[in-house]
Design an enzyme around this catalytic site. Sequence first.
Site, PDB file in Angstrom:
ATOM      1  N   ARG A 266      33.655 -65.569  31.470  1.00  0.00           N
ATOM      2  CA  ARG A 266      34.890 -64.955  30.780  1.00  0.00           C
ATOM      3  C   ARG A 266      35.688 -64.620  32.048  1.00  0.00           C
ATOM      4  NH1 ARG A 266      34.593 -66.393  26.719  1.00  0.00           N
ATOM      5  NH2 ARG A 266      34.558 -65.586  24.349  1.00  0.00           N
ATOM      6  N   GLU A 295      44.930 -67.621  29.346  1.00  0.00           N
ATOM      7  CA  GLU A 295      44.432 -68.876  28.600  1.00  0.00           C
ATOM      8  C   GLU A 295      45.670 -69.211  27.425  1.00  0.00           C
ATOM      9  OE1 GLU A 295      40.451 -69.172  27.679  1.00  0.00           O
ATOM     10  OE2 GLU A 295      39.789 -68.575  29.679  1.00  0.00           O
ATOM     11  N   HIS A 315      38.237 -73.904  29.926  1.00  0.00           N
ATOM     12  CA  HIS A 315      37.398 -73.416  28.643  1.00  0.00           C
ATOM     13  C   HIS A 315      36.813 -74.283  28.018  1.00  0.00           C
ATOM     14  CE1 HIS A 315      36.613 -69.237  26.647  1.00  0.00           C
ATOM     15  NE2 HIS A 315      35.520 -70.071  26.626  1.00  0.00           N
TER      16      HIS A 315
END
Length: 440
Positions: A266, A295, A315
Amino acid sequence: MGSSHLLNKGLPLGVRPPIMNGPLHPRPLVALLDGRDCTVEMPILKDVATVAFCDAQSTQEIHEKVLNEAVGALMYHTITLTREDLEKFKALRIIVRIGSGFDNIDIKSAGDLGIAVCNVPAASVEETADSTLCHILNLYRRATWLHQALREGTRVQSVEQIREVASGAARIRGETLGIIGLGRVGQAVALRAKAFGFNVLFYDPYLSDGVERALGLQRVSTLQDLLFHSDCVTLHCGLNEHNHHLINDFTVKQMRQGAFLVNTARGGLVDEKALAQALKEGRIRGAALDVHESEPFSFSQGPLKDAPNLICTPHAAWYSEQASIEMREEAAREIRRAITGRIPDSLKNCVNKDHLTAATHWASMDPAVVHPELNGAAYRYPPGVVGVAPTGIPAAVEGIVPSAMSLSHGLPPVAHPPHAPSPGQTVKPEADRDHASDQL
């Protein structure tokens, strides 16, 4: 259904009315909030639910009809549901995160509101572990930088030129890898790393004793011990209020001079300002990040834009075609268990069971609330417009709405697919087990 409606039914605040799903009642509405392809979910849910999608890029784009009528929601990691967002849903009973991480959902508030939150904890374990090793190997062997040098036209022929362009490349065997969080992905990374010759340490205050003996690993009792003894540190823990910015200016200074850092868990675990400064000063020799504080990530802005020796990916460490299908199928099965069973008793991976106010059956709801003929339809903005996306809709419902239309115009009829049988059935990093796995 507001609180006054609940009180009229004799239900306490926070307990949502059960919803009937039977031959004389419309099917409950299930919405995919931040995606548009529901072809995997449809075969599992089509005989018990109406499936639609929002394709929302933010919570502000979730259609009013979904807010008012959806009793089930599927979602990825791309939007966040706060208490304020959750309170906008009038009939919601269950949210399933298509993936393992659920820090983008306020699970306590969801429980207070009578909404179960579930995840898919075993999702993408192999993919995330493989991607992590890919990043680690890249940092040690500098494949990305060597490739970039050739793309930029650098001439590499003599030993001196090779030495210059490959400067910083290191031998792996005998190096020490420190793993923070030894859940599913952490263990998979450890086994892979041992095969490459790493000595593996781990720190996980939530893990019971004995795992280190079974896996042949060395356990340390404090985060400081792990940082001090590791040549490369990799993060595999969930994000919570206790470990936000676990890697910060203070903990960076506890790391070995010239260590590597990898994060596929994370983004909030790493203070990117502190990391950027450490990279510029050489205290951290190189870093590889698949997740970021903000993000979608962009190299053109933020504290990392000028940081050297940095690899970033979007990601995507969790992704493979196989993993994507598996997690979507399991998420749909969890929704099905909720519809056909009892919440939370019938759920396999409910992460906020302790916060739920009561366990109730899904049962009656005003027939006008749900439109079963919209299976596979898109609830998208501008408000008041329902459309069917031109792609990604199952053949059974493809083309039922030729173009976006106003809700006030009514909805075209469509035959339902036949009923089918159910498919086969403290700085303390929280590790990636059932309650919080390595994050997707």
